[in-house]
Design a protein around this motif. Structure first.
Motif, mmCIF file in Angstrom:
data_model
loop_
_atom_site.group_PDB
_atom_site.id
_atom_site.type_symbol
_atom_site.label_atom_id
_atom_site.label_comp_id
_atom_site.label_asym_id
_atom_site.label_seq_id
_atom_site.Cartn_x
_atom_site.Cartn_y
_atom_site.Cartn_z
ATOM 1 N N ALA A 23 0.821 -1.215 0.000
ATOM 2 C CA ALA A 23 0.000 0.000 0.000
ATOM 3 C C ALA A 23 0.848 1.255 0.000
ATOM 4 C CB ALA A 23 -0.892 -0.001 1.241
ATOM 5 N N ASP A 24 0.300 2.290 -0.615
ATOM 6 C CA ASP A 24 0.846 3.634 -0.465
ATOM 7 C C ASP A 24 0.073 4.281 0.676
ATOM 8 O OD1 ASP A 24 1.414 6.322 -0.555
ATOM 9 O OD2 ASP A 24 1.442 6.431 -2.737
ATOM 10 N N VAL A 25 0.753 4.559 1.787
ATOM 11 C CA VAL A 25 0.065 5.120 2.950
ATOM 12 C C VAL A 25 0.568 6.542 3.235
ATOM 13 C CG1 VAL A 25 -0.570 2.921 4.024
ATOM 14 C CG2 VAL A 25 1.688 3.887 4.481
ATOM 15 N N SER A 26 1.116 7.183 2.207
ATOM 16 C CA SER A 26 1.728 8.509 2.409
ATOM 17 C C SER A 26 0.718 9.540 2.918
ATOM 18 C CB SER A 26 2.399 9.003 1.129
ATOM 19 O OG SER A 26 1.504 8.935 0.047
ATOM 20 N N MET A 27 -0.582 9.342 2.615
ATOM 21 C CA MET A 27 -1.600 10.286 3.066
ATOM 22 C C MET A 27 -1.906 10.116 4.554
ATOM 23 S SD MET A 27 -2.481 12.015 0.421
ATOM 24 C CE MET A 27 -4.132 12.670 0.579
ATOM 25 N N VAL A 28 -1.475 9.013 5.109
ATOM 26 C CA VAL A 28 -1.871 8.683 6.485
ATOM 27 C C VAL A 28 -0.720 8.829 7.487
ATOM 28 C CG1 VAL A 28 -3.019 6.942 7.903
ATOM 29 C CG2 VAL A 28 -3.390 6.956 5.445
ATOM 30 N N HIS A 35 8.259 9.381 6.919
ATOM 31 C CA HIS A 35 9.141 8.940 5.811
ATOM 32 C C HIS A 35 8.814 7.513 5.356
ATOM 33 C CE1 HIS A 35 10.846 7.582 9.563
ATOM 34 N NE2 HIS A 35 11.603 6.707 8.907
ATOM 35 N N LEU A 36 8.002 6.797 6.126
ATOM 36 C CA LEU A 36 7.698 5.398 5.776
ATOM 37 C C LEU A 36 6.375 5.367 5.000
ATOM 38 C CD1 LEU A 36 8.697 3.842 9.211
ATOM 39 C CD2 LEU A 36 10.088 3.985 7.137
ATOM 40 N N LYS A 37 6.455 5.624 3.733
ATOM 41 C CA LYS A 37 5.250 5.897 2.931
ATOM 42 C C LYS A 37 4.588 4.656 2.331
ATOM 43 C CE LYS A 37 7.067 10.439 1.632
ATOM 44 N NZ LYS A 37 6.390 11.149 2.695
ATOM 45 N N LYS A 38 5.244 3.529 2.474
ATOM 46 C CA LYS A 38 4.663 2.299 1.931
ATOM 47 C C LYS A 38 4.398 1.318 3.076
ATOM 48 C CE LYS A 38 4.907 3.593 -2.352
ATOM 49 N NZ LYS A 38 6.034 3.389 -3.210
ATOM 50 N N ALA A 39 3.469 0.407 2.843
ATOM 51 C CA ALA A 39 3.165 -0.589 3.872
ATOM 52 C C ALA A 39 3.046 -1.973 3.245
ATOM 53 C CB ALA A 39 1.864 -0.238 4.583
ATOM 54 N N VAL A 40 3.542 -2.954 3.968
ATOM 55 C CA VAL A 40 3.320 -4.355 3.603
ATOM 56 C C VAL A 40 2.245 -4.862 4.556
ATOM 57 C CG1 VAL A 40 4.356 -6.644 3.345
ATOM 58 C CG2 VAL A 40 5.762 -4.593 3.004
ATOM 59 N N SER A 41 1.140 -5.343 4.004
ATOM 60 C CA SER A 41 0.034 -5.834 4.825
ATOM 61 C C SER A 41 -0.009 -7.362 4.715
ATOM 62 C CB SER A 41 -1.273 -5.220 4.310
ATOM 63 O OG SER A 41 -2.367 -5.724 5.027
ATOM 64 N N ILE A 42 -0.012 -8.029 5.873
ATOM 65 C CA ILE A 42 0.000 -9.498 5.891
ATOM 66 C C ILE A 42 -1.268 -9.989 6.585
ATOM 67 C CG2 ILE A 42 1.290 -11.560 6.625
ATOM 68 C CD1 ILE A 42 3.692 -9.608 7.107
ATOM 69 N N ILE A 100 -6.065 0.098 7.879
ATOM 70 C CA ILE A 100 -5.743 1.126 6.878
ATOM 71 C C ILE A 100 -4.811 0.534 5.831
ATOM 72 C CG2 ILE A 100 -4.512 3.307 6.478
ATOM 73 C CD1 ILE A 100 -5.513 4.252 9.180
ATOM 74 N N ALA A 101 -3.753 -0.139 6.282
ATOM 75 C CA ALA A 101 -2.805 -0.734 5.328
ATOM 76 C C ALA A 101 -3.513 -1.747 4.435
ATOM 77 C CB ALA A 101 -1.659 -1.412 6.084
ATOM 78 N N TRP A 167 -19.175 1.819 5.231
ATOM 79 C CA TRP A 167 -17.876 2.457 5.436
ATOM 80 C C TRP A 167 -17.426 3.145 4.159
ATOM 81 C CZ3 TRP A 167 -13.337 0.914 2.738
ATOM 82 C CH2 TRP A 167 -12.182 1.589 3.131
ATOM 83 N N SER A 168 -16.750 4.264 4.319
ATOM 84 C CA SER A 168 -16.001 4.847 3.203
ATOM 85 C C SER A 168 -14.767 5.485 3.804
ATOM 86 C CB SER A 168 -16.834 5.884 2.450
ATOM 87 O OG SER A 168 -16.879 7.070 3.211
ATOM 88 N N ILE A 169 -13.818 5.793 2.968
ATOM 89 C CA ILE A 169 -12.550 6.330 3.440
ATOM 90 C C ILE A 169 -12.764 7.616 4.255
ATOM 91 C CG2 ILE A 169 -11.997 7.738 1.397
ATOM 92 C CD1 ILE A 169 -9.490 5.320 2.822
ATOM 93 N N ASP A 170 -13.886 8.316 3.980
ATOM 94 C CA ASP A 170 -14.163 9.574 4.693
ATOM 95 C C ASP A 170 -14.918 9.349 5.997
ATOM 96 O OD1 ASP A 170 -13.226 10.816 2.379
ATOM 97 O OD2 ASP A 170 -15.201 10.600 1.463
#
Ligand code: SF4
Ligand code: SF4
Length: 222
Positions: A23-28, A35-42, A100-101, A167-170
């Motif tokens: 995931a790109d989580v840069s908005m969160v 600085h950790l803008k990406k996430a690995v979700s398991i 979120i991830a 649910w929605s992102i907002d």
């Protein structure tokens, strides 16, 4: 970087992970972890027991070793971070949750029951996350609930704790379930071991029911 995704995903699946997303989580991410803008979700198709937490932590170690060897920075968020009293992790968890991830990586959405829903496994995945600055190619985020015309958990929740909102992102998922009502009901139904008990909203969900391996009790709704 597709090859980086592929290499890590293959490795994790071969070691027992059920699903893996990027995931790109840069908005969160903010503050100390901006600085950790990406996430690995398991995701693991098991109830969140102590053993499940151990397995997820082992998989996280595989991820962090993979990233360290390649010179990337990372932060593993514990599978049970919502329950930790440690100050830094508690603060972090407020800013960032495994859900979120998982939704940002396209692995699923937040159901009307407030839980993460994967199309194949339903609400029956336990999640862990590793944040990183590695250039993973992010999946397509899912930004609204895909429960469609199903209202089973709403209709059958014995505490009437689940409202009909999508649910929605907002919309924070905390709005979906009246946590207080749920907790009060679960406490009134304690098991022999003294643990709060219900989980109907997990077991009734039609997504992934065909491959149901075990009966779930609610771990949390937050
Ligand atoms: S765990 Fe039980 S009481 Fe709580 S929201 Fe789910 S169905 Fe309702
Ligand atoms: S039971 Fe139905 S409404 Fe509830 S989370 Fe599952 S799909 Fe969504």
């Amino acid at each position: 970087m597709e090859s980086l995704n592929h290499e890590l995903k293959e490795l994790l699946i071969s070691l027992g992970a059920t699903v893996v997303g990027f995931a790109d989580v840069s908005m969160v991410v903010k503050g100390d972890i901006a600085h950790l803008k990406k996430a690995v979700s398991i995701g693991l198709n098991r109830r969140l027991t102590d053993r499940t937490i151990e397995i997820l932590e082992d998989l996280q170690k595989v991820v962090t070793l993979f990233l360290r060897k390649r010179g990337f920075r990372y932060l593993a968020i514990p599978p049970d971070s919502s329950k930790r009293s440690d100050k830094f992790i508690s603060r972090l968890y407020g800013l960032f949750t495994h859900k979120i991830a998982a939704t940002c990586s396209g692995l699923g959405w937040i159901g009307r029951n407030g839980l993460f829903i994967n199309p194949q496994y339903g609400p029956r995945l336990s999640l862990a996350t590793v944040l990183t600055d590695a250039p993973f190619e992010p999946g397509s985020p899912i930004e609204k609930g895909l429960c469609g015309s199903c209202f089973l958990c709403v209709r059958y929740c014995p505490a009437n704790a689940i409202n009909e909102k999508d649910w929605s992102i907002d919309r924070p998922y905390e709005e979906l379930v009246d946590i207080k009502r749920c907790e009060e009901y679960r406490r009134s139904r304690k098991t022999i071991s003294g643990k709060p008990n219900c989980g109907l909203c997990i077991n009734i969900c039609p997504f992934g029911r065909k491959i149901l391996k075990e009966v779930y009790v609610c771990q949390n709704t937050g």
